[in-house]
Design an enzyme around this catalytic site. Sequence first.
Site, PDB file in Angstrom:
ATOM      1  N   GLU A  26       0.821  -1.212   0.000  1.00 30.67           N
ATOM      2  CA  GLU A  26       0.000   0.000   0.000  1.00 30.67           C
ATOM      3  C   GLU A  26       0.855   1.262   0.000  1.00 30.67           C
ATOM      4  OE1 GLU A  26      -4.062  -1.584   2.096  1.00 30.67           O
ATOM      5  OE2 GLU A  26      -2.502  -0.854   3.442  1.00 30.67           O
TER       6      GLU A  26
ATOM      7  N   ASP B 135      -8.439  -8.956   3.789  1.00 30.82           N
ATOM      8  CA  ASP B 135      -8.188  -7.826   4.697  1.00 30.82           C
ATOM      9  C   ASP B 135      -9.227  -7.762   5.803  1.00 30.82           C
ATOM     10  OD1 ASP B 135      -7.056  -5.565   5.784  1.00 30.82           O
ATOM     11  OD2 ASP B 135      -7.924  -4.177   4.341  1.00 30.82           O
TER      12      ASP B 135
ATOM     13  N   GLU C 208     -12.934  -2.502  11.647  1.00 33.31           N
ATOM     14  CA  GLU C 208     -12.884  -1.751  10.395  1.00 33.31           C
ATOM     15  C   GLU C 208     -13.970  -2.200   9.437  1.00 33.31           C
ATOM     16  OE1 GLU C 208      -9.802  -1.139   6.607  1.00 33.31           O
ATOM     17  OE2 GLU C 208      -9.108  -2.099   8.456  1.00 33.31           O
TER      18      GLU C 208
END
Length: 549
Positions: A293, A367, A395
């Site tokens: 990332e 993820d 998240e």
Amino acid sequence: MMMIRSIGLGIAMLAMTLGGAEARAEDGYDLWMRYRAPGSAEPGSAGIDVRGDSPTLRIAAAELRRGIAARGPASAIMLARAADPGVAALRLPVASLGDEGYLIRTVTLGGRRVTLVTANTDRGVLYGSFALLRHLQTGGSLDRVDLTSTPRVKLRVLNHWDNLDGVVERGYAGQSLWDWWTLPDFRDPRYTDYARANASIGINGTVLNNVNAKADSLTAPYIAKAAALADVFRPYGIKVYLSARFSAPIEIGGLKTADPLDPAVAAWWKAKSDEIYRAIPDFGGFLVKANSEGQPGPRDYHRSHADGANMLAAAVRPHGGIVMWRAFVYAETDPEDRAKQAYTEFKPLDGKFAGNVIVQVKNGAIDFQPREPFHPLFGAMPKTPLMIEFQITKEYLGFATHLAYLGPLFAETLAADTMAKGPGSTVAKVVDGSLEGHRLTGMAGVANIGRDRDWAGSTFNQANWFAFGRMAWDPTLKADAVAREWAAMTFSPAVVKPVVAMMMGSREAVVDYMTPLGLAHVMATGHHYGPGPWVADLKRPEWNPVYYH
């Protein structure tokens, strides 16, 4: 009507949790360490005796006095190391306790009957003291108590995704707990309570800063701030770690490269490690996110992840430090399916990492989804210690707003069978090292902690912090048993059963409404809260929900 009934149940639960006048002061701050007298018991004096002296033993005794006194008069409790002559004469089975295990037993010591909390180290005595309190909080008694436990995992670490400006990436409980502006001079008393909470569930390490790290974290002023926190945490058996930015030699070191095979780069990291250890003698080591990332890493110089990890490992090895190297990698130049990229990059490196490197692998290959298969690296790298990474913060499971108890997610992954050595080769056995005989083992949890008064954004979010610690200590624990422990320590007995039922069904409910029909990663991009299965205009294919379905 459903909403009214839910609100009514919530108010009733709150009242039964708090009880009487205490309700006015209840704000969630005490977490699961709510030492309250059972029934009509009146506060009494606790006879806590300690053989030996250290900051850790004093903390253990103080915690017991705080907890036992609330329950009324109690029989004598003795804290002592196993090497104490009087304890050694009892010939108790302490050899297998290691550095952190404990034994609690009713014995005759010095001519009197006592509840003995013993261990080979002061840390073990502290863990045993919290275990005794947990035993009492969940309905146990001191009468002929007999408890023993040893952690199955060596490194039980929180990863704080906290930035130096106070913002917590994927945090939903306020600003960072660390007040970098006032450290190192002012040490907020809350840091001590943070350490208490972690020690109570067996967590023994914390990474202070975000994996998307800033090089500033490695400068002298921030090392001093980290050292101040380390001083607070040390008596509780907690080591501090730092996320290291791979390009730091360029950004703060004045070098022109961060190539891990460049001798000048290796020398810079050695000098930096030496500087950190002068300030923090028991510094745990580095956590690294590299070539993921947009983060810099060894592949920028056509080197492997092993090259990068081993260079850092050499820098901390003289001090007993370790490197936790994350396997969460995916590159836009890699043609592999995203779910396969970490496997493609790391599988060929099996056996090439230094002995003080542990590869940190997310529970699933995508993820932190509400449900996904266990990561294919588990069982595929027998020569390399693998450390599982769970996300305690939610998240993808409704932030701090939705009730989602993650114990079932943790347990589901840990119980999954890799079949690496036939049936029974579970992820838990990979993580605890028993499958391949690794001694360096670990479990990491991305923290859900912030500066909110209740620490985690809601009372129920505290349960996920609790569950991570308990399952990191013993990955074979069942999610419902851990939920019952937490509920009994947090609420009054009358509501434990319905609370546990709510908790145990909550994660499956999230799976049903956030990933319906097995569709994965259909959340909107960026914030990951609401639905967005139609999104298809982002720069990289794997950033778009349509990539997955």
